[in-house]
Design a protein around this motif. Structure first.
Motif, PDB file in Angstrom:
ATOM      1  N   ALA A 237       3.672  33.871 -29.368  1.00 18.61           N
ATOM      2  CA  ALA A 237       3.557  33.201 -28.071  1.00 18.61           C
ATOM      3  C   ALA A 237       3.770  34.141 -26.901  1.00 18.61           C
ATOM      4  O   ALA A 237       3.805  33.708 -25.765  1.00 18.61           O
TER       5      ALA A 237
ATOM      6  N   HIS B 218       1.144  33.839 -24.136  1.00 21.60           N
ATOM      7  CA  HIS B 218       0.727  32.463 -23.837  1.00 21.60           C
ATOM      8  C   HIS B 218       0.566  32.287 -22.330  1.00 21.60           C
ATOM      9  O   HIS B 218       1.444  32.658 -21.555  1.00 21.60           O
TER      10      HIS B 218
ATOM     11  N   ILE C 182       3.752  26.300 -30.505  1.00 21.00           N
ATOM     12  CA  ILE C 182       4.365  26.661 -29.230  1.00 21.00           C
ATOM     13  C   ILE C 182       4.831  25.387 -28.543  1.00 21.00           C
ATOM     14  O   ILE C 182       4.032  24.503 -28.247  1.00 21.00           O
TER      15      ILE C 182
ATOM     16  N   CYS D 256       3.238  24.354 -25.169  1.00 17.73           N
ATOM     17  CA  CYS D 256       1.779  24.269 -25.201  1.00 17.73           C
ATOM     18  C   CYS D 256       1.284  23.037 -24.438  1.00 17.73           C
ATOM     19  O   CYS D 256       1.876  21.962 -24.522  1.00 17.73           O
TER      20      CYS D 256
ATOM     21  N   GLY E  97       7.855  29.788 -28.198  1.00 16.20           N
ATOM     22  CA  GLY E  97       7.920  29.528 -26.768  1.00 16.20           C
ATOM     23  C   GLY E  97       9.050  28.585 -26.394  1.00 16.20           C
ATOM     24  O   GLY E  97       9.225  28.225 -25.235  1.00 16.20           O
TER      25      GLY E  97
END
Length: 161
Positions: A44, A47, A71, A74, A125
């Motif tokens: 991640a 990201h 994640i 997300c 994350g």
């Protein structure tokens, strides 16, 4: 052919060659991107959120979809910068808040201080330490016993798809 990409919230506009990755833009702007998996789409640490221009990026591959599924931060407009190639103009990327933690030693060096920003797990994350919270030795001990923090184990078990 050169394409234009805008980075938010830092309000910077940059050029990139067609088919270049969003990750290369982040690195060229000297943003602190860990690239824990070496740009293979398995973590991640790169990201980002695409505010506009999702259709101007390469389609999402299966590996990226699988990684985004784990994640915790997300959203529908999430992408991995290492897997997102710029094909046309009009891309606006929002950088997620927080700092990804590379290892427990990164947190250990901060014991006794307050987190300037959220400290995020490099694979999922997930927020490990919230912004403004005091980083304590007991917090570090809790993280050491968390199976999901064994980053090396995650990469050794992952296969390229």
């Amino acid at each position: 052919m050169v394409k234009i990409v805008r980075l938010e919230p830092i309000s910077q506009q940059t050029e990139i060659e067609t088919n270049g990755t969003l990750l290369s833009i982040l690195l060229n702007k000297d943003l602190d991107v860990l690239k824990e998996c070496g740009g293979r789409g398995m973590c991640a640490t790169c990201h980002v959120y695409v505010k506009e221009g999702m259709e101007a990026l390469s389609p999402m591959n299966r590996r990226e979809q699988r990684t985004l599924e784990v994640i915790t931060t997300c959203k529908p407009n999430s992408r991995l910068a290492c897997q997102s190639r710029v094909l046309a103009n009009g891309v606006i990327v929002e950088l997620p808040p927080g700092m990804y933690v590379n290892s427990l030693q990164d947190i250990e060096a901060l014991i006794g201080r307050r987190a300037d920003q959220n400290l995020l797990h490099p694979v999922t994350g997930q927020v490990l330490v919230e912004e403004g919270k005091l980083i304590t030795r007991s917090m570090l001990k809790q993280l050491e016993t968390t199976p999901s923090f064994r980053i090396g184990d995650y990469f050794s078990q992952s296969k390229d798809a």
